[in-house]
Design a protein around this motif. Structure first.
Motif, PDB file in Angstrom:
ATOM      1  N   GLY A  10      18.363 -11.947  -7.211  1.00  0.00           N
ATOM      2  CA  GLY A  10      18.556 -12.230  -5.789  1.00  0.00           C
ATOM      3  C   GLY A  10      19.263 -11.054  -5.144  1.00  0.00           C
ATOM      4  N   LYS A  33      13.246 -14.333 -12.906  1.00  0.00           N
ATOM      5  CA  LYS A  33      13.137 -15.093 -11.653  1.00  0.00           C
ATOM      6  C   LYS A  33      12.896 -16.552 -11.993  1.00  0.00           C
ATOM      7  N   ASN A  94      25.300 -20.354 -18.217  1.00  0.00           N
ATOM      8  CA  ASN A  94      24.497 -19.417 -19.009  1.00  0.00           C
ATOM      9  C   ASN A  94      25.279 -18.772 -20.151  1.00  0.00           C
ATOM     10  N   GLU A 111      31.804 -16.841 -10.152  1.00  0.00           N
ATOM     11  CA  GLU A 111      32.286 -17.605 -11.316  1.00  0.00           C
ATOM     12  C   GLU A 111      33.811 -17.573 -11.358  1.00  0.00           C
ATOM     13  N   VAL A 306      29.955  -4.347  -4.873  1.00  0.00           N
ATOM     14  CA  VAL A 306      30.148  -4.658  -6.301  1.00  0.00           C
ATOM     15  C   VAL A 306      29.100  -3.993  -7.199  1.00  0.00           C
TER      16      VAL A 306
END
Ligand code: NAD
Length: 339
Positions: A10, A33, A94, A111, A306
């Motif tokens: 994304g 994706k 994940n 997160e 970032v």
């Protein structure tokens, strides 16, 4: 060449993929994706190998005629590291998969700090994260605060930090979030969570940083108003230190860079892909020192500051370069940053 798998393609994922592809010492093993949308089609057209993040959805890509190599489980074992760029909260789920497949992984700022071994900002924690397995690159706002505090801390001792964060309501591609006609204290409680997030990178600031945040109807950038009590410094010292600190530029309102809109126009004029400004922009005129307290205002391009941090984080975790400034320089040069 180390092999990097990007899980979640994304806003952040596609930028990380392009930044990895620009480096000489790493390559994009593949991108994942969940849906066969235009981003999936463009990823394949760019030459990235595409994998279904959710195995049951692989046929959906085939039905749409989008070339797909397999599922994440067909490629994960080949990866030296996974950069997880899934929406906030998914990355922590994940982690179980990354641990099961014994692959190193980077999570993003959405997160919580508690799920990883440490929290990354190239200037502050490159050495601490060296060789580690599970690290979080902190959010766009925290990255911006860490960079400017590094510049200030380089020339004086920090006694106390106060910061007001004026946050963009949504990313430009987002039609679901707002606000469109108000200013929202978010969170309404003070201090906001941004201070503790900075402490996850700079533990020395525990009990010394207090932040508050509002969300406004804009999509372009965040803005920070920062006040830092120090043991003593001057405006010239701060300006000089900002000039020496990578990934922070100064901009002049007098020269026309008098809003986040103008700064984004500057990025467009620089020819930056997706009008990204990976550097933090500090307004030159705003920098002031009164009674040892530093005042300044800075703009943060939330979608891109970032990205170079993710690249340095890969080098640190995979022990590719043992000097943070060398890694920063390599990343900046490959990505064409101003400094
Ligand atoms: P995004 O919604 O633009 O992209 C996330 C992508 O992950 C989407 O393509 C989505 O389809 C995909 N996805 C969803 N579930 C998945 C799964 N289970 N497996 C694989 N892919 C999945 O989100 P984003 O803005 O790129 O944010 C990603 C992370 O980066 C978040 O933690 C966010 O907080 C953080 N972050 C975002 C920004 C920003 O301004 N956009 C800035 C800094 C950090």
């Amino acid at each position: 060449m180390v092999k990097v798998l990007i899980n979640g393609y994304g806003s952040i994922g596609k930028r990380v993929a392009d930044a990895v592809a620009m480096q000489k010492d790493m390559e994009v093993l593949g991108v994942t994706k969940t849906k066969p949308d235009f981003e999936a089609r463009l990823a394949v057209e760019k030459g990235y190998k595409l994998y279904a993040a959710i195995p049951e959805r692989k046929p959906l890509f085939e039905e749409k005629g989008i070339e797909i190599e397999g599922t994440i489980f067909d490629v994960i074992e080949e990866a030296d590291i996974v950069v997880d760029c899934t929406p906030g909260g998914v990355g922590k789920d994940n982690l179980k998969m990354y641990k099961e497949y014994k692959v190193k992984a980077i999570l993003q700022g959405g997160e919580k700090a508690q799920y990883v071994e440490d929290n990354f900002n190239a200037l502050w924690s490159y050495d601490r994260c060296y060789g580690k397995d599970y690290i979080r690159v902190v959010s766009c706002n925290t990255t911006g605060l860490c960079r400017i505090l590094y510049a200030i801390n380089s020339v004086t001792d920090i006694v106390k930090v106060r910061a007001v964060l004026v946050r963009r309501g949504a990313d430009p591609n987002d039609v679901k979030k707002g606000p469109i006609n108000g200013i929202v204290p978010n969170p309404p409680t003070l201090p906001s969570h941004h201070g503790p997030d900075v402490v996850s990178v700079i533990p020395e600031l525990e009990g010394k940083i207090f932040t508050s945040a509002v969300v406004v109807p804009t999509t372009l950038m965040h803005m920070h108003i920062i006040m830092v009590e120090t043991t003593g410094t001057t405006r010239d010292n701060i300006i000089e230190s900002i000039e020496k600190t990578p990934r922070i530029i100064t901009v002049s309102a007098e020269e026309g860079l008098n809003s986040t809109a103008a700064i984004i126009e500057f990025a467009r004029d620089l020819g930056r892909m997706r009008y990204d400004l990976n550097e933090i922009a500090v307004w030159e005129e705003s920098i002031n020192v009164v009674d040892n307290e530093v005042f300044l205002m800075q703009a943060i391009h939330q979608e891109s500051d970032v990205i170079p941090e993710n690249i340095d984080c890969i080098r640190s975790m995979l022990e590719m370069v043992d000097d943070k400034m060398k890694s920063i320089e390599m990343t900046n040069k490959a990505m064409g940053l101003l400094k």
